[in-house]
Write an enzyme that holds these catalytic residues in place. Structure first.
Site, PDB file in Angstrom:
ATOM      1  N   ASP A  27      -4.744  64.122  23.447  1.00 52.93           N
ATOM      2  CA  ASP A  27      -5.347  62.864  23.924  1.00 52.93           C
ATOM      3  C   ASP A  27      -5.159  61.715  22.934  1.00 52.93           C
ATOM      4  OD1 ASP A  27      -6.160  64.179  26.193  1.00 52.93           O
ATOM      5  OD2 ASP A  27      -8.204  64.523  25.483  1.00 52.93           O
ATOM      6  N   LYS A  58      -1.598  63.246  32.792  1.00 50.34           N
ATOM      7  CA  LYS A  58      -2.964  62.886  32.381  1.00 50.34           C
ATOM      8  C   LYS A  58      -3.505  61.810  33.319  1.00 50.34           C
ATOM      9  CE  LYS A  58      -3.325  65.770  29.011  1.00 50.34           C
ATOM     10  NZ  LYS A  58      -4.288  66.875  29.108  1.00 50.34           N
TER      11      LYS A  58
END
Ligand code: S3P
Length: 425
Positions: free
Chosen positions: A312, A339
């Site tokens: 992330d 994502k």
């Protein structure tokens, strides 16, 4: 939202609670017997989606100013929802709850926003179906909405194609309801918050290398949980302090679980001026204070087993790379395409708009550092991590940057812009 260059970033900050750990505390607390109290819970939109789903499954959850209280009803205490379960923007909510719902004695429908309805759910449908689950992608494209019919489940040993904590956790949670142990082997170790917290709640979870095994039908008992600060949220401030001249920032109480700390390792590889001060006597999830100063960064190669530990943080690492001497190569990160947005395409598009020299590849990015960035109009694509990454870039660019749909930071970090502004000189 508009941004211009700042002089430096100085002061002290505590980032909000960890998103992954906050989700799990609500889920496991709901399946436990007795009350679970969660302090420093992240009140971001994603974790609030998880709370709302469990309320619709019959769990009473109180939001108090200093803690969340979950009145768990045990493994078999959920009730059939009268409405569709809405995971909002949250992949973690969707995939982990799908594992739980597969083993219930009722049927349910689970969906989310436009982004969730494009994200791949085949990766959980396949193993859960092998366990005996009945899951249908209602649009027939392997994405949500998902119709889940509760069924008796069997234990399996599943090898995942990608290192994904969401897939691993979904299978392990279904394993709570199976008739024999369930194992998941990953190609590289993904974040292990589920394994650590399920064990704390009383589940029999064993880990060996990249394999996690859960025994069925434990009695989970309510717990007191204090959530450490989210290293993924701290990453924007680490990056901002590194690349902004004359900066010094103390970030307190950041979770440094080794399956999440890749950003710290990248900082070391890039030569960042970062001091990690771990807290003493820690069990389970560990935390530290981080002291970051402006740094002369150098490019590096980020690949392999490091990728799941910073998946992330790759958007903001790409921003750091623009301020580094030399080339940074990010590879083995094709997961970025699935994502909240296609983060390879979106980072390449927005960094190029700001004048960076960046190439998108099939599984990452190549960034030639050292070219000054100029302000531009950039689109967050409603992806919180893209918006926050470009706020960091904008503070070090010539001219004005406009971030479209900047408020999407509420997904994981309500108050991000206020915290950033408070620290900017
Ligand atoms: C998460 C796992 C990661 C991460 C996501 C949160 C979790 O996703 O990107 O933000 O809480 O398990 P994957 O497991 O799909 O890589």
């Amino acid at each position: 939202m508009k941004f211009t260059r700042v002089k430096s970033i100085r002061g002290e900050l505590s980032v909000p609670g960890d998103k992954s750990i906050s989700h799990r505390a609500v889920m496991f607390g709901s399946l436990a017997e007795g009350t679970t109290a969660v302090r420093n819970f992240l009140r971001g939109a994603d974790c609030l989606s998880t709370i709302e789903c469990f309320r619709r499954l019959g769990i009473q959850i109180e939001e108090k100013p200093d803690e969340i209280r979950i009145y768990g009803k045990g493994l078999h205490g959920l009730s059939a929802p009268s409405q569709i379960l809405d995971a909002g923007n949250s992949g973690t909510t969707t995939r982990l709850i799908a594992g739980i719902l597969s083993g219930q004695d009722f049927d349910s429908t689970l969906t989310g926003d436009a982004s969730i309805q494009k994200r791949p759910m085949g990766r959980i449908i396949e193993p859960l179906t092998q366990m005996g689950a009945s899951i249908e992608s209602l649009s027939g494209n392997g994405c949500a909405p998902l119709r889940i019919e509760g069924r008796p489940l069997h234990g399996i040993h599943y090898r995942t194609k990608v290192a994904s904590a969401q897939v691993k956790s979904s299978i392990l949670l279904a394993g709570l309801y199976a008739d024999s142990p369930t194992s998941v082997t990953e190609p590289a170790l993904s974040r292990n918050h589920s394994e650590l917290m399920l064990r704390q709640f009383g589940a029999d979870v064993k880990t060996e290398g990249t394999t996690a095994t859960i025994a069925p039908a434990p009695r989970l008992a309510g717990q007191e949980i204090t959530v450490p600060g989210d290293i993924s949220s701290a990453a924007y401030f680490i990056a901002a302090a590194c690349v902004t001249p004359g900066s010094e920032l103390l970030i307190r109480n950041v979770g440094i679980n080794p399956t999440r700390d890749g950003i710290l390792r990248v900082c070391r590889m890039m030569g960042a001026d970062l001091t990690v001060m771990p807290y003493e006597n820690q069990k389970g999830e560990s935390a530290a204070d981080l002291l970051v100063r402006s740094s002369s960064l150098k490019g590096c190669v980020i690949e392999g087993e490091l990728i799941p530990t910073l998946i992330d943080e790759l958007p903001v690492i790409a921003v750091m790379a623009c301020f580094a001497d030399g080339t940074t190569v990010i590879r083995d990160a094709a997961e970025l395409k699935v994502k909240e947005s296609d983060r390879i395409a979106v980072m390449a598009e927005n960094l190029s708009a700001m004048g960076a020299q960046v190439t998108a590849t099939d599984d990452g990015l190549i960034i030639e550092g050292g070219r000054p960035l100029r302000g531009a109009a950039v689109n967050s694509h409603l992806d919180h991590r893209i918006a926050m990454s470009f706020a960091v870039a904008a503070l070090n660019a010539d001219g004005e940057t406009v971030i479209q749909d900047a408020e999407c930071v509420n997904i994981s970090y309500p108050g991000f812009y206020q915290d950033l502004q408070r620290l900017c000189l």
